[in-house]
Design a protein around this motif. Structure first.
Motif, PDB file in Angstrom:
ATOM      1  N   ASP A  11       0.847  -1.232  -0.043  1.00 25.94           N
ATOM      2  CA  ASP A  11       0.102  -0.126   0.031  1.00 25.94           C
ATOM      3  C   ASP A  11       0.956   1.286  -0.031  1.00 25.94           C
ATOM      4  O   ASP A  11       1.898   1.283   0.696  1.00 25.94           O
ATOM      5  CB  ASP A  11      -0.842   0.155   1.195  1.00 25.94           C
ATOM      6  N   ASN A  34      -5.391   1.466  -0.387  1.00 24.21           N
ATOM      7  CA  ASN A  34      -6.819   0.756  -0.166  1.00 24.21           C
ATOM      8  C   ASN A  34      -7.428   0.367  -1.417  1.00 24.21           C
ATOM      9  O   ASN A  34      -8.657   0.376  -1.314  1.00 24.21           O
ATOM     10  CB  ASN A  34      -7.609   1.634   0.763  1.00 24.21           C
ATOM     11  N   THR A  42      -7.946  -1.945  -4.130  1.00 24.50           N
ATOM     12  CA  THR A  42      -8.071  -3.590  -4.472  1.00 24.50           C
ATOM     13  C   THR A  42      -7.786  -3.702  -6.070  1.00 24.50           C
ATOM     14  O   THR A  42      -7.072  -4.575  -6.216  1.00 24.50           O
ATOM     15  CB  THR A  42      -8.952  -4.263  -3.850  1.00 24.50           C
ATOM     16  N   SER A  71      -5.034  -5.560  -7.843  1.00 29.37           N
ATOM     17  CA  SER A  71      -5.272  -6.796  -8.469  1.00 29.37           C
ATOM     18  C   SER A  71      -4.576  -6.477 -10.067  1.00 29.37           C
ATOM     19  O   SER A  71      -4.161  -7.647 -10.766  1.00 29.37           O
ATOM     20  CB  SER A  71      -6.930  -6.848  -8.858  1.00 29.37           C
ATOM     21  N   THR A 114       0.197  -4.746   3.687  1.00 28.47           N
ATOM     22  CA  THR A 114      -0.708  -3.469   4.049  1.00 28.47           C
ATOM     23  C   THR A 114      -0.613  -3.282   5.642  1.00 28.47           C
ATOM     24  O   THR A 114      -0.329  -4.098   6.406  1.00 28.47           O
ATOM     25  CB  THR A 114      -2.190  -3.733   3.706  1.00 28.47           C
ATOM     26  N   GLU A 149     -11.335  -7.806   1.304  1.00 31.38           N
ATOM     27  CA  GLU A 149     -11.003  -7.523  -0.044  1.00 31.38           C
ATOM     28  C   GLU A 149      -9.791  -8.168  -0.445  1.00 31.38           C
ATOM     29  O   GLU A 149      -9.571  -8.643  -1.716  1.00 31.38           O
ATOM     30  CB  GLU A 149     -11.390  -6.255  -0.440  1.00 31.38           C
ATOM     31  N   LEU A 150      -8.715  -7.413   0.268  1.00 28.02           N
ATOM     32  CA  LEU A 150      -7.461  -7.807  -0.211  1.00 28.02           C
ATOM     33  C   LEU A 150      -7.104  -9.255  -0.081  1.00 28.02           C
ATOM     34  O   LEU A 150      -6.316  -9.655  -0.879  1.00 28.02           O
ATOM     35  CB  LEU A 150      -6.421  -6.888   1.012  1.00 28.02           C
ATOM     36  N   THR A 169      -8.331 -10.859  -3.060  1.00 26.80           N
ATOM     37  CA  THR A 169      -7.783 -10.416  -4.348  1.00 26.80           C
ATOM     38  C   THR A 169      -6.327 -11.240  -4.212  1.00 26.80           C
ATOM     39  O   THR A 169      -5.818 -11.556  -5.539  1.00 26.80           O
ATOM     40  CB  THR A 169      -7.377  -8.902  -4.326  1.00 26.80           C
ATOM     41  N   CYS A 170      -5.837 -11.480  -3.167  1.00 30.05           N
ATOM     42  CA  CYS A 170      -4.571 -12.273  -3.169  1.00 30.05           C
ATOM     43  C   CYS A 170      -4.742 -13.791  -3.482  1.00 30.05           C
ATOM     44  O   CYS A 170      -3.511 -14.437  -3.553  1.00 30.05           O
ATOM     45  CB  CYS A 170      -3.884 -12.123  -1.699  1.00 30.05           C
TER      46      CYS A 170
END
Ligand code: PLP
Length: 386
Positions: free
Chosen positions: A132, A156, A158, A162, A175, A190-191, A194-195
């Protein structure tokens, strides 16, 4: 070519800092870990400490540290792999694992060294590190010095993260749980989504641990997720100092072998580890401290929400964003004359034109102090508008 001259380099850097109005001052204070502090014979309400739960001067915690001292003596005497690791350290690691739901906890003397150790020991050349944009200096600096290729995603964001992820490289995403200068929370669930299958996610929860979540388990608990790696620091809500990296068994074994800040640094005093274990118990059971913070936050919001400088946060970090560096420093000076101690945070710590007073609330404050603070902040703004 003349030989490089450190003295002139130092002079130049200092002169430039002063010209930019960015030089910082260190002041010896009494009670920096309490809601009122003393400096130069004057008393101030202290809205600058990170002792969010008010533990740093709590009689119960002081007693625990004293007990630890009488059982274990003062220093640990060596690094952990030599003879510096005691039952007190072992108990602390177990208490952290039990509380936070990880297989392993590895202790460090500071959050700064834990973050450096993590990135340096995990990352190799060809790896990808995605951070971040406003992560703490310890993370950004470790990333720059690491052999991996570092990129920063928008704060912040995402979708931006992505777009940077690909399956070709071993990738670590890092983060903060709660951002130290903005007091806002990362979108951790959400992070994590995404990962999935693309990267490991590490969360530095220096400012969320103890404050958010059930029994103070922090940002990850509040977001109902578990990261691959969690960094917690003990200098804020724990009221002490030090840090730990929480992870699975294998990663813990790996860090024990390869994390140089762990292997080659004297272990924290065992009495401190003993006190920290007691702090965990207090954090878990004394929910009233978090409730008090919520009450004070509500008062702060009620009194200041109409001002453009106000920022809403769900944490005790309340940035009061003024913009320019010199007007922020002027406001901090004015507030100090009114008996209010606030720190002006300026670039490069925060982005240009977003200098701010970083207000922090603690469970030790009372409503009257917050009302005085709010009145002072209003006056500081009105004064500038005149
Ligand atoms: C997000 C974050 N991580 C790490 C650190 C460093 O922790 P320590 O003060 O224990 O070195 C800080 C310190 O302020 C921080 O804000």
């Amino acid at each position: 070519m003349p030989a490089p001259n450190f003295a002139s380099r130092i002079n130049q850097a200092l002169t430039q800092r002063r010209k930019q109005g960015l030089d910082r001052k260190i002041r010896p204070v009494i009670g920096g870990n309490q809601s009122e502090l003393e400096w130069n014979g004057r008393r101030f309400f202290n809205f600058s400490s990170n002792d969010y739960l008010g533990l740093a001067h709590d009689a119960e915690l002081l007693k625990a540290w004293q007990q630890g001292l009488s059982v274990y003596g003062s220093g640990s005497g060596a690094s952990p792999l030599v003879t510096g690791f005691s039952h007190a350290h072992n108990n602390l690691e177990s208490a952290l694992c039990d509380w936070l739901g990880f297989e392993r906890a590895i202790l460090f003397n500071s959050g700064f060294s834990a973050n450096q150790a993590l990135l340096f020991s995990l990352l190799e050349k060809g790896d990808c590190l995605l951070q971040d944009k406003v992560n703490h200096a310890s993370l950004i600096e470790a990333g720059m010095l690491s052999p991996a290729t570092m990129r920063r995603f928008k704060h912040n964001d995402t979708a931006h993260l992505s777009s940077m992820l690909n399956a070709e490289h071993a990738t670590l995403v890092v983060t903060e749980g709660v951002f130290s200068m903005d007091g806002d929370c990362a979108p951790l669930a959400e992070l994590q989504n995404t990962c999935i299958d693309k990267a490991w996610l590490a969360v530095d929860d220096a400012h969320g641990i103890g404050v958010l979540g059930e029994e103070g388990r922090g940002s990850c608990d509040a977001a109902q997720m578990t990261p691959d790696i969690l960094v917690v620091t003990f200098g804020k809500a724990f009221g002490l100092s030090g840090a730990a990296i929480l992870c699975n068994q294998n990663t813990g074994d790996y860090l024990t072998q390869f994390a140089r800040h762990h292997v080659y640094s004297t272990a924290m005093p065992p009495s401190q580890a003993y006190a920290l274990t007691h702090a965990i118990e207090m954090i878990r059971t004394q929910n009233w401290r978090r409730e008090k913070l919520n009450e004070l936050s509500a008062t702060y919001e009620e009194l200041l929400v109409d001002l453009p400088q106000y920022r809403q946060t769900q944490t005790p970090i309340k940035p009061f964003v003024m913009g320019g560096s010199s007007c922020t420093v002027n406001a901090a000076d004015y507030l100090r004359q009114q008996g209010l101690w606030l720190t002006a945070i300026r670039p490069p710590t925060v982005a240009k034109n977003s200098a701010r007073l970083r207000v922090t609330l603690t469970a030790n404050h009372n409503k009257k102090q917050v009302k005085t603070l709010a009145a002072g902040l209003r006056q500081a703004i009105e004064r500038q508008e005149d």
